[in-house]
Design a protein around this motif. Structure first.
Motif, mmCIF file in Angstrom:
data_model
loop_
_atom_site.group_PDB
_atom_site.id
_atom_site.type_symbol
_atom_site.label_atom_id
_atom_site.label_comp_id
_atom_site.label_asym_id
_atom_site.label_seq_id
_atom_site.Cartn_x
_atom_site.Cartn_y
_atom_site.Cartn_z
ATOM 1 N N ALA A 276 -3.072 9.506 7.017
ATOM 2 C CA ALA A 276 -2.977 8.589 5.825
ATOM 3 C C ALA A 276 -4.426 9.058 4.723
ATOM 4 C CB ALA A 276 -3.049 7.150 6.272
ATOM 5 N N VAL A 277 -5.622 9.251 5.548
ATOM 6 C CA VAL A 277 -6.602 9.574 4.657
ATOM 7 C C VAL A 277 -6.403 10.686 3.787
ATOM 8 C CG1 VAL A 277 -9.058 9.958 4.338
ATOM 9 C CG2 VAL A 277 -7.988 7.860 5.735
ATOM 10 N N LEU B 180 -2.217 2.945 -0.733
ATOM 11 C CA LEU B 180 -2.166 4.216 -1.603
ATOM 12 C C LEU B 180 -0.771 4.916 -1.230
ATOM 13 C CD1 LEU B 180 -5.495 5.711 -2.296
ATOM 14 C CD2 LEU B 180 -3.899 4.899 -3.901
ATOM 15 N N VAL B 181 -0.819 5.268 0.142
ATOM 16 C CA VAL B 181 0.388 6.064 0.509
ATOM 17 C C VAL B 181 1.777 5.118 0.433
ATOM 18 C CG1 VAL B 181 1.349 7.420 2.519
ATOM 19 C CG2 VAL B 181 -1.046 7.858 1.908
ATOM 20 N N ILE C 197 -9.255 3.287 5.680
ATOM 21 C CA ILE C 197 -8.154 3.310 5.944
ATOM 22 C C ILE C 197 -7.400 2.457 5.633
ATOM 23 C CG2 ILE C 197 -8.269 2.250 8.103
ATOM 24 C CD1 ILE C 197 -5.944 4.829 7.735
ATOM 25 N N GLU C 198 -7.545 1.391 5.241
ATOM 26 C CA GLU C 198 -6.835 0.150 4.677
ATOM 27 C C GLU C 198 -6.229 0.908 3.028
ATOM 28 O OE1 GLU C 198 -7.841 -4.030 6.258
ATOM 29 O OE2 GLU C 198 -9.698 -2.836 5.340
ATOM 30 N N VAL C 199 -7.091 1.252 2.414
ATOM 31 C CA VAL C 199 -6.726 1.654 1.126
ATOM 32 C C VAL C 199 -6.115 2.789 1.154
ATOM 33 C CG1 VAL C 199 -7.811 2.459 -1.189
ATOM 34 C CG2 VAL C 199 -9.329 0.699 0.241
ATOM 35 N N MET D 70 -3.356 12.777 -3.094
ATOM 36 C CA MET D 70 -2.791 12.134 -4.245
ATOM 37 C C MET D 70 -3.670 11.933 -5.351
ATOM 38 S SD MET D 70 -0.258 9.258 -2.057
ATOM 39 C CE MET D 70 -0.259 8.240 -3.771
ATOM 40 N N LEU D 71 -4.926 11.341 -4.925
ATOM 41 C CA LEU D 71 -6.176 11.375 -5.926
ATOM 42 C C LEU D 71 -6.663 12.504 -6.485
ATOM 43 C CD1 LEU D 71 -8.001 8.613 -3.945
ATOM 44 C CD2 LEU D 71 -6.785 8.257 -5.977
#
Length: 73
Positions: free
Chosen positions: A25-26, A66-67, A60-62, A32-33
């Motif tokens: 996920a990170v 985002l995902v 991880i929450e952010v 993406m960024l």
């Protein structure tokens, strides 16, 4: 590892699976960024960390947000 004929199956222990999912996920969020802001992976990681720190969230929450939302910072 489990051998099946000439194939080898690598079985992750249950405790390591969450770590792999978090790293994935990170990595996706970082990519993406990178694409959105045309920056290196290091800069994208900094953006992710700073956004998390400013909101008192874990990275991880952010990343998951985002995902999941396809939103970009």
């Amino acid at each position: 590892m489990v051998g099946v004929g000439h194939w080898v199956l690598v079985v992750d222990p249950p405790s390591s699976r969450g770590v792999v999912d978090e790293r994935y996920a990170v990595d996706i969020a970082t990519g993406m960024l990178m694409e959105r802001h045309h920056v290196s992976s290091q800069v994208a990681s900094q953006i992710l960390r700073r956004h998390a720190a400013a909101r008192r969230l874990q990275v991880i929450e952010v990343a998951r947000w985002l995902v999941a939302t396809r939103s970009l910072l």
